[in-house]
Design a protein around this motif. Structure first.
Motif, short mmCIF file in Angstrom:
data_model
loop_
_atom_site.label_atom_id
_atom_site.label_comp_id
_atom_site.label_asym_id
_atom_site.label_seq_id
_atom_site.Cartn_x
_atom_site.Cartn_y
_atom_site.Cartn_z
N ASN A 1 9.92 -17.91 19.10
CA ASN A 1 9.12 -16.69 19.28
C ASN A 1 8.06 -16.52 18.19
O ASN A 1 7.40 -15.48 18.12
N GLY A 2 7.92 -17.52 17.31
CA GLY A 2 6.84 -17.48 16.32
C GLY A 2 7.20 -16.82 15.00
O GLY A 2 6.34 -16.69 14.13
N THR A 3 8.45 -16.39 14.85
CA THR A 3 8.85 -15.82 13.56
C THR A 3 9.38 -16.93 12.65
O THR A 3 9.80 -17.98 13.12
N ILE A 4 9.35 -16.67 11.33
CA ILE A 4 9.85 -17.66 10.38
C ILE A 4 11.37 -17.65 10.42
O ILE A 4 12.01 -16.61 10.26
N LYS A 5 11.94 -18.83 10.64
CA LYS A 5 13.39 -18.97 10.68
C LYS A 5 13.95 -19.22 9.29
O LYS A 5 14.92 -18.60 8.88
N GLN A 6 13.30 -20.11 8.55
CA GLN A 6 13.84 -20.50 7.25
C GLN A 6 12.78 -21.25 6.47
O GLN A 6 11.96 -21.96 7.04
N ILE A 7 12.82 -21.09 5.15
CA ILE A 7 11.94 -21.87 4.28
C ILE A 7 12.84 -22.66 3.33
O ILE A 7 13.76 -22.09 2.73
N GLU A 8 12.62 -23.95 3.23
CA GLU A 8 13.41 -24.78 2.32
C GLU A 8 12.49 -25.55 1.39
O GLU A 8 11.41 -25.99 1.80
N ILE A 9 12.91 -25.72 0.14
CA ILE A 9 12.19 -26.58 -0.79
C ILE A 9 12.80 -27.98 -0.70
O ILE A 9 14.00 -28.13 -0.87
N LEU A 10 11.97 -28.99 -0.45
CA LEU A 10 12.47 -30.37 -0.38
C LEU A 10 12.39 -31.04 -1.75
O LEU A 10 13.30 -31.75 -2.16
N GLU A 11 11.23 -30.84 -2.42
CA GLU A 11 11.03 -31.43 -3.74
C GLU A 11 10.35 -30.41 -4.62
O GLU A 11 9.50 -29.65 -4.17
N TYR A 12 10.71 -30.44 -5.89
CA TYR A 12 10.14 -29.47 -6.80
C TYR A 12 9.98 -30.10 -8.17
O TYR A 12 10.90 -30.68 -8.72
N SER A 13 8.79 -30.00 -8.72
CA SER A 13 8.56 -30.45 -10.08
C SER A 13 7.73 -29.39 -10.78
O SER A 13 6.61 -29.11 -10.38
N GLU A 14 8.30 -28.78 -11.82
CA GLU A 14 7.55 -27.70 -12.45
C GLU A 14 6.72 -28.20 -13.61
O GLU A 14 5.96 -27.44 -14.18
N SER A 15 6.86 -29.45 -13.98
CA SER A 15 6.05 -29.95 -15.10
C SER A 15 5.09 -31.02 -14.60
O SER A 15 4.74 -31.94 -15.30
N TYR A 16 4.65 -30.87 -13.37
CA TYR A 16 3.74 -31.82 -12.75
C TYR A 16 2.50 -32.00 -13.60
O TYR A 16 1.91 -31.03 -14.07
N GLY A 17 2.11 -33.23 -13.81
CA GLY A 17 0.91 -33.49 -14.57
C GLY A 17 1.15 -33.77 -16.05
O GLY A 17 0.24 -34.12 -16.76
N TYR A 18 2.39 -33.65 -16.50
CA TYR A 18 2.67 -33.86 -17.91
C TYR A 18 3.25 -35.23 -18.19
O TYR A 18 3.54 -35.56 -19.32
N GLU A 19 3.39 -36.04 -17.14
CA GLU A 19 4.04 -37.33 -17.32
C GLU A 19 3.32 -38.18 -18.37
O GLU A 19 3.94 -38.84 -19.18
N VAL A 20 1.99 -38.13 -18.36
CA VAL A 20 1.22 -38.96 -19.27
C VAL A 20 1.47 -38.55 -20.72
O VAL A 20 1.60 -39.38 -21.61
N ARG A 21 1.54 -37.28 -20.95
CA ARG A 21 1.71 -36.78 -22.31
C ARG A 21 3.11 -37.03 -22.85
O ARG A 21 3.32 -37.06 -24.04
N GLU A 22 4.04 -37.16 -21.94
CA GLU A 22 5.43 -37.18 -22.38
C GLU A 22 5.72 -38.30 -23.37
O GLU A 22 6.34 -38.07 -24.41
N ALA A 23 5.24 -39.50 -23.07
CA ALA A 23 5.58 -40.65 -23.92
C ALA A 23 5.08 -40.45 -25.35
O ALA A 23 5.81 -40.66 -26.31
#
Lengths: 282, 152
Positions: B78-100
């Motif tokens: 009927n067009g209503t939202i049934k459910q929202i799920e997070i499949l993948e989550y990274s909160e420090s995206y973009g910091y990989e280069v700096r990490e080392a």
């Protein structure tokens, strides 16, 4: 089993261990339902929530609320009284003035204190002044507690519920807790091991001060820009997440981890400074 | 409640947030979590599935200043939202280069410095992260559903 859903304006992360997957899935779904129910009842933004109905009408007539909302208001009252008014949910006026909350249908609202909230029998609530309440400083902790209680009701004995940084852990495992300091993003500071308890963290930027002596968001405009505000992480460990969540707002204002408020609730407080930033500069 | 604070010197115990994305659900797991027992068929653009029991599952991603989130919206018939799920989550995206580089500063500083990076950093307490970007992503999906999937 670990699942994340967007609720309460943040990401709610629920992990439940021990037991068959179908059982855990039902338990985790029910725990998310409990969080969603708190969201529906206590959102300032949703015009149909208990909080929105109270803010529109409770100054004119008693408003009947859900028993969960009544429970949170009773706890908010207890915290208001035990913290000399430092924990005060009647900050709707201040948050609207700063544009942090919508003011639609709330032109009548004036500045006031939580002492104007009258809790009547049968979950009815009346305001003795034209205040607006915002349960943003306590409802997230309550939602985490309800999620943990729901999981326990399904027989889960080992779980973590984390609502955007306000979390509660259950089980025999002592879990390492890390603190994210606003000034140190994305670095983390290991803080300690927590078993069967809750921890919440807040920042000065997110807190309305009832004690004008310390710089928080409400006094930031009088200082020399955003850098005038401190970027420490203010954390409280407590038996329940509601208490932990609420007492972080008190800690931001008193700035003293040894203040008597924390022991009164069986809680302990700690402050994480921008150690990473200092160290990098050195 | 039992709380055991760590007492080490602050500089020696800092960690960087896990850089990699945490994966919570695969696409197949998401399908069964949102529409249990249904079969799925592709319904146009990649990431859009029609459920045999009625409704759609749409998978998309949002990339914010710091975060990368892959998420799914289940939509009822009927067009209503049934459910929202997070499949993948990274909160420090973009910091990989700096990490080392950052980790290298701590070489030899302490036996526990930068201990088990990416390991056991599950319980992070901090000022609340906003899910605003995701809310906008869900709105975008619902507009796409309205304009090109609804009633098909």
């Amino acid at each position: 089993m670990r699942r994340v859903r967007p609720l309460l304006g943040t990401y709610v992360d629920i992990a439940a261990n021990g037991g068959a997957d179908p059982v855990l899935a039902r338990a985790v779904n029910a725990a998310f339902e409990a969080v969603a129910r708190v969201h529906r009842l206590m959102s300032f933004h949703d015009p149909d929530s208990d909080v929105a109905r109270l803010n529109r009408r409770a100054a004119d007539e008693p408003v009947t609320v859900d028993r969960w909302t009544a429970t949170v208001l009773r706890q908010a009252r207890r915290l208001f009284e035990a913290t000399d008014g430092l924990f005060d949910c009647a900050v709707g006026h201040e948050l609207m003035q700063r544009g942090l909350l919508p003011s639609q249908d709330l032109d009548h609202v004036e500045s006031g204190r939580f002492s104007a909230v009258e809790l009547l029998p049968d979950n009815r609530v009346r305001f003795s002044a034209r205040i607006a309440i915002d349960l943003g400083g306590i409802a997230k902790g309550f939602a985490v507690d309800r999620a943990i209680a729901t999981l326990r009701g399904y027989g889960v004995r080992d779980a973590v519920v984390n609502a955007g940084g306000d979390m509660r852990v259950m089980g025999e495992t002592a879990r390492p807790i890390h603190i994210r300091c606003p000034a140190d993003y994305p670095f983390l500071v290991p803080a300690g091991l927590l078993q069967n308890g809750a921890v919440a963290t807040s920042s000065a930027m997110a807190t309305v001060a009832r004690n004008s002596a310390r710089p928080t968001a409400s006094s930031a405009s009088t200082r020399s820009g955003a850098t005038g505000i401190d970027r420490k992480a203010y954390s409280v460990v407590a038996p329940t997440c509601l208490i932990a969540d609420a007492l972080t707002k008190v800690l931001v204002q008193v700035g003293d981890i040894d203040a008597g408020y924390f022991g009164h609730f069986g809680a302990s407080a700690f402050i994480t400074s921008a150690v990473a930033a200092d160290d990098r500069a050195a | 409640m039992k709380w055991t604070p760590f007492l080490a010197a602050p500089a020696a115990i800092m960690l960087i947030a896990p850089a990699g994305a945490k994966v919570y659900l695969t696409v197949e797991q998401t399908q069964q979590a949102v529409f249990p027992g249904a079969a799925f068929s592709p319904a146009g653009p990649p990431g859009v599935f029609r459920a045999s029991t009625g409704g759609y599952l749409i998978i998309d991603r949002v990339i914010g200043k710091h975060e990368y989130i892959k998420f799914a919206v289940g939509i009822n018939a009927n067009g209503t939202i049934k459910q929202i799920e997070i499949l993948e989550y990274s909160e420090s995206y973009g910091y990989e280069v700096r990490e080392a580089d950052w980790r290298a500063q701590f070489a030899g500083k302490s036996a526990t410095s930068a201990l088990q990076l990416n390991a056991d950093i599950n319980n992070i307490s901090g000022a609340t992260l906003s899910s605003r970007h995701l809310t906008e992503g869900v709105k975008r999906i619902m507009m796409m559903y309205q304009s090109s999937l609804k009633g098909r």
